[in-house]
Every structure is written in C-alpha cells, then in structure tokens.
Design a protein around this motif. Structure first.
Motif, PDB file in Angstrom:
ATOM      1  N   LYS A   1      -6.277   1.800   3.528  1.00  0.00           N
ATOM      2  CA  LYS A   1      -7.313   1.111   2.765  1.00  0.00           C
ATOM      3  C   LYS A   1      -7.034  -0.395   2.719  1.00  0.00           C
ATOM      4  O   LYS A   1      -7.918  -1.216   2.970  1.00  0.00           O
ATOM      5  CB  LYS A   1      -7.323   1.692   1.352  1.00  0.00           C
ATOM      6  CG  LYS A   1      -8.674   1.679   0.737  1.00  0.00           C
ATOM      7  CD  LYS A   1      -8.637   2.382  -0.604  1.00  0.00           C
ATOM      8  CE  LYS A   1      -9.842   1.904  -1.393  1.00  0.00           C
ATOM      9  NZ  LYS A   1      -9.807   2.356  -2.759  1.00  0.00           N
ATOM     10  N   THR A   2      -5.797  -0.743   2.392  1.00  0.00           N
ATOM     11  CA  THR A   2      -5.428  -2.163   2.321  1.00  0.00           C
ATOM     12  C   THR A   2      -5.474  -2.786   3.709  1.00  0.00           C
ATOM     13  O   THR A   2      -5.854  -3.942   3.869  1.00  0.00           O
ATOM     14  CB  THR A   2      -4.021  -2.321   1.704  1.00  0.00           C
ATOM     15  OG1 THR A   2      -3.970  -1.541   0.515  1.00  0.00           O
ATOM     16  CG2 THR A   2      -3.734  -3.758   1.348  1.00  0.00           C
TER      17      THR A   2
ATOM     18  N   SER B   1       3.534  -0.096  11.157  1.00  0.00           N
ATOM     19  CA  SER B   1       3.673   1.141  10.399  1.00  0.00           C
ATOM     20  C   SER B   1       4.837   1.953  10.956  1.00  0.00           C
ATOM     21  O   SER B   1       5.167   1.844  12.140  1.00  0.00           O
ATOM     22  CB  SER B   1       2.374   1.955  10.432  1.00  0.00           C
ATOM     23  OG  SER B   1       2.290   2.724  11.599  1.00  0.00           O
TER      24      SER B   1
ATOM     25  N   THR C   1       2.170  -2.726   4.398  1.00  0.00           N
ATOM     26  CA  THR C   1       1.737  -1.768   3.388  1.00  0.00           C
ATOM     27  C   THR C   1       1.995  -0.355   3.891  1.00  0.00           C
ATOM     28  O   THR C   1       2.435  -0.155   5.024  1.00  0.00           O
ATOM     29  CB  THR C   1       0.230  -1.897   3.130  1.00  0.00           C
ATOM     30  OG1 THR C   1      -0.463  -1.541   4.330  1.00  0.00           O
ATOM     31  CG2 THR C   1      -0.143  -3.314   2.737  1.00  0.00           C
ATOM     32  N   ASP C   2       1.654   0.611   3.072  1.00  0.00           N
ATOM     33  CA  ASP C   2       1.781   1.995   3.519  1.00  0.00           C
ATOM     34  C   ASP C   2       0.429   2.696   3.438  1.00  0.00           C
ATOM     35  O   ASP C   2       0.360   3.900   3.401  1.00  0.00           O
ATOM     36  CB  ASP C   2       2.825   2.734   2.667  1.00  0.00           C
ATOM     37  CG  ASP C   2       2.460   2.709   1.200  1.00  0.00           C
ATOM     38  OD1 ASP C   2       1.441   2.087   0.837  1.00  0.00           O
ATOM     39  OD2 ASP C   2       3.191   3.318   0.398  1.00  0.00           O
ATOM     40  N   ASN C   3      -0.657   1.915   3.376  1.00  0.00           N
ATOM     41  CA  ASN C   3      -1.942   2.603   3.276  1.00  0.00           C
ATOM     42  C   ASN C   3      -3.041   1.910   4.072  1.00  0.00           C
ATOM     43  O   ASN C   3      -3.092   0.690   4.195  1.00  0.00           O
ATOM     44  CB  ASN C   3      -2.340   2.783   1.802  1.00  0.00           C
ATOM     45  CG  ASN C   3      -2.778   1.478   1.178  1.00  0.00           C
ATOM     46  OD1 ASN C   3      -3.952   1.140   1.204  1.00  0.00           O
ATOM     47  ND2 ASN C   3      -1.817   0.727   0.650  1.00  0.00           N
TER      48      ASN C   3
ATOM     49  N   LEU D   1      -8.489   7.699   6.445  1.00  0.00           N
ATOM     50  CA  LEU D   1      -8.217   7.147   5.115  1.00  0.00           C
ATOM     51  C   LEU D   1      -7.696   8.173   4.112  1.00  0.00           C
ATOM     52  O   LEU D   1      -6.947   7.833   3.223  1.00  0.00           O
ATOM     53  CB  LEU D   1      -9.493   6.529   4.540  1.00  0.00           C
ATOM     54  CG  LEU D   1      -9.697   5.035   4.768  1.00  0.00           C
ATOM     55  CD1 LEU D   1     -11.001   4.581   4.151  1.00  0.00           C
ATOM     56  CD2 LEU D   1      -8.547   4.235   4.180  1.00  0.00           C
ATOM     57  N   ASP D   2      -8.144   9.409   4.257  1.00  0.00           N
ATOM     58  CA  ASP D   2      -7.807  10.397   3.237  1.00  0.00           C
ATOM     59  C   ASP D   2      -6.412  10.992   3.396  1.00  0.00           C
ATOM     60  O   ASP D   2      -5.892  11.596   2.482  1.00  0.00           O
ATOM     61  CB  ASP D   2      -8.825  11.541   3.255  1.00  0.00           C
ATOM     62  CG  ASP D   2     -10.201  11.014   2.916  1.00  0.00           C
ATOM     63  OD1 ASP D   2     -10.265  10.068   2.106  1.00  0.00           O
ATOM     64  OD2 ASP D   2     -11.182  11.520   3.476  1.00  0.00           O
TER      65      ASP D   2
ATOM     66  N   CYS E   1      -2.943  11.439   2.994  1.00  0.00           N
ATOM     67  CA  CYS E   1      -1.882  10.859   2.187  1.00  0.00           C
ATOM     68  C   CYS E   1      -0.891  11.971   1.901  1.00  0.00           C
ATOM     69  O   CYS E   1      -1.023  12.718   0.973  1.00  0.00           O
ATOM     70  CB  CYS E   1      -2.441  10.287   0.900  1.00  0.00           C
ATOM     71  SG  CYS E   1      -1.159   9.742  -0.227  1.00  0.00           S
TER      72      CYS E   1
ATOM     73  N   CYS F   1       0.387   6.656  -2.674  1.00  0.00           N
ATOM     74  CA  CYS F   1       0.734   7.597  -1.629  1.00  0.00           C
ATOM     75  C   CYS F   1       2.177   8.085  -1.770  1.00  0.00           C
ATOM     76  O   CYS F   1       3.081   7.278  -2.000  1.00  0.00           O
ATOM     77  CB  CYS F   1       0.570   6.883  -0.299  1.00  0.00           C
ATOM     78  SG  CYS F   1      -0.256   7.895   0.886  1.00  0.00           S
TER      79      CYS F   1
END
Ligand code: ZN
Length: 300
Positions: A119-120, A139, A115-117, A166-167, A169, A245
């Motif tokens: 959160k996941t 990553s 993924t690229d985030n 997390l924030d 992006c 994102c």
C-alpha cells in the motif's frame, strides 16, 4: 579525511555531491536500518520516516537498535544512533504513518522504499511519478529479495504489480543476511545515482538458497494507470484502523491529545503507544479488542 577511502573510489567531486544530497528513507526496519547506516556513514543527509516502535523480534535484523531501545520510536531512535555515527550530516526524524496527506513532506533528491507493505509502495510510486522523483524499491522475505530503481518517465511499480497483491499479509520469516544484502544494494544504487555514475535500471533478484543473482528487465505497461497520469493512491483516504502486517499491532488514528496526557497513557499501559499526531499503536488479539482498548483508555 572522514571519507578518504570512499573518495579513492568515487572521487572528491562526487563526495561533494553527496554532501549536498538529501535522501528520504521510508521505513526504518530491516532494510531501512541497513540503508540509513550506510548512507549516514557515506555522508548523505537523511529524512527518516517510520510509524512504528522497536520490538524484541526486530533486533535479529534491524541493525541500529539494541535491547535498551525496546518500545521506543524507530524514527527517533535511528536518528539518535546515526547522530553518534556522523555528526556532519543533517538528520530529520518523522514519526508518522506515511499517507496521501503528509507525503509532500518528502522533499529530497531520492526516495528509498524500505517498507514492508504494498500500500505504501503504491503511494510512493504515484507520488514520485507525479513529482518526477526517482525512487528505489526493495523487498526481502525468507532467503530472497529484490531491488529496482524507478525513474519518472520509465516503467513503474504499477506496471508490473497489481493491487490484487495488496491483500496478502502473512507472517513469513526472513534472514538478516538477505535484508543486509538488499539494503546494501539499495544504498549502492543511491550513491551511484546521486553522484551521476552509471547504474543498473533492471530489477535485481537475489536468492541465497541457491546463491543466485539475476538482472531482470521490466517493461513499461501501456495500460498502467500511474504511467497515464492517474494517481489514485494520492487521493485515497486512510482507514482509521490499520492492522500491521505480521504482528498483533493495530494503528488507530484519532484526534491529537495534549503531550502530558500522551505521556501518562504511555507510562500506564504497556499495550498502548500514543504519538503526538493522534495515532495509537495497540497490541491486541483482534480488531474488536483493539477498538475496545482504544475507547476505554484514550477516547472515542
Ligand atoms: Zn507504470
């Protein structure tokens, strides 16, 4: 004889283990297409999960897609391409946004995060910890990247990354050389794990700028919530509206619509892609604009 060259290295028995294995790949972007391509050719059954569609700027690094695939679902397109590469393996495509409600559809021997985030990734971390599953984190940004396997009873992602990350992006670039290397390292780890060979448990850090490969030991954090059985990411409700994102794409989740209505809307508007599970991907310049487009053409 399909796997002859591979069998010379890993052995015939190991090849039989791969034949029985099933791996879930979360995210079919830059890393996911490399991992899926290699694992499909190696003879491994795959579950392919992605929520997104193919865009022109993806083609530079997302190796399974071509210009003819623009605006199509990544999960389904990847499945169709892989079928042409290896018809012997089982492939399942899941066109959804992975969340706490559907993550139990991961029924495999191994999960690979492409993924690229974050959160996941935290969601995958909690799920795998709780269910004693191994997963491989990867990553890549700009010219650098990292890979690490997480084992159920050892240190986890939450031990060394906090939610304050997390924030962040922002739109950063990435070279296709680093995504290919990181994806290849993830695929290599997967084959080693599935065939009971030795593998590196450390985090591998790669920087192409100075041609550096480093192996870094990550320690278990005694105060880590996930390691102490607190899986908070598994109860978190998803927000109805999510900004993807690094793009001008918004995901709005509503009630599923009949298939003929979905088709009509997708044909009529090139800034809207509706999915059968009720999700809409909307291209817009702001959250408010995305919401306006949604209520005007889809519903409230
Ligand atoms: Zn932990």
């Amino acid at each position: 004889m399909k796997y002859h060259r591979q069998e010379l290295v890993i052995g015939k028995e190991a090849q039989q283990l791969l034949k029985k294995s099933k791996v879930t790949i979360v995210g079919l972007g830059a890393l996911g297409t490399v991992v899926a391509n290699l694992l499909a050719r190696a003879g491994i059954n795959l579950i392919l999960i992605d929520r997104d569609i193919i865009e022109e700027n993806n083609l530079q690094r997302q190796i399974l897609y071509t210009e003819a695939d623009l605006n199509k679902s990544k999960a389904l397109t990847a499945k169709n391409k892989l079928k042409l590469i290896n018809k012997e393996i089982k492939l399942e495509a899941k066109e959804f946004h992975l969340n706490h409600k559907n993550i139990n559809q991961i029924s495999s021997d191994l999960v690979i995060d492409c993924t690229d985030n974050l959160k996941t990734r935290f969601l995958i971390n909690d799920y795998c910890k709780k269910n004693n599953l191994l997963w491989i984190f990867g990553s890549a940004i700009k010219e650098e990247g990292q890979v690490k396997v997480f084992l159920p009873n050892e240190e986890c992602l939450n031990c060394f990354l906090t939610e304050t990350n997390l924030d962040t992006c922002e739109l950063v670039g990435v070279l296709n050389s680093i995504t290919s290397i990181i994806g290849s390292l993830q695929a290599d780890l997967a084959v080693r794990i599935l065939t009971n060979k030795d593998f590196n448990k450390n985090l591998t850090y790669v920087n192409l700028k100075n041609n550096k490969f480093r192996s870094i030991k990550i320690n278990k954090n005694d105060n880590c919530k996930a390691c102490n059985g607190n899986y908070k990411h598994l109860d978190k409700e998803d927000s109805k509206l999510i900004k993807f994102c690094g793009s001008n794409k918004y995901q709005i989740t509503g009630k599923p619509l009949p298939i003929n209505k979905i088709k009509k809307i997708n044909e009529k508007f090139n800034n809207i892609t509706l999915f059968e599970d009720g999700r809409a991907l909307i291209k817009a310049n702001s959250e408010a604009e995305a919401q306006t487009i949604y209520s005007k053409h889809i519903g409230n």
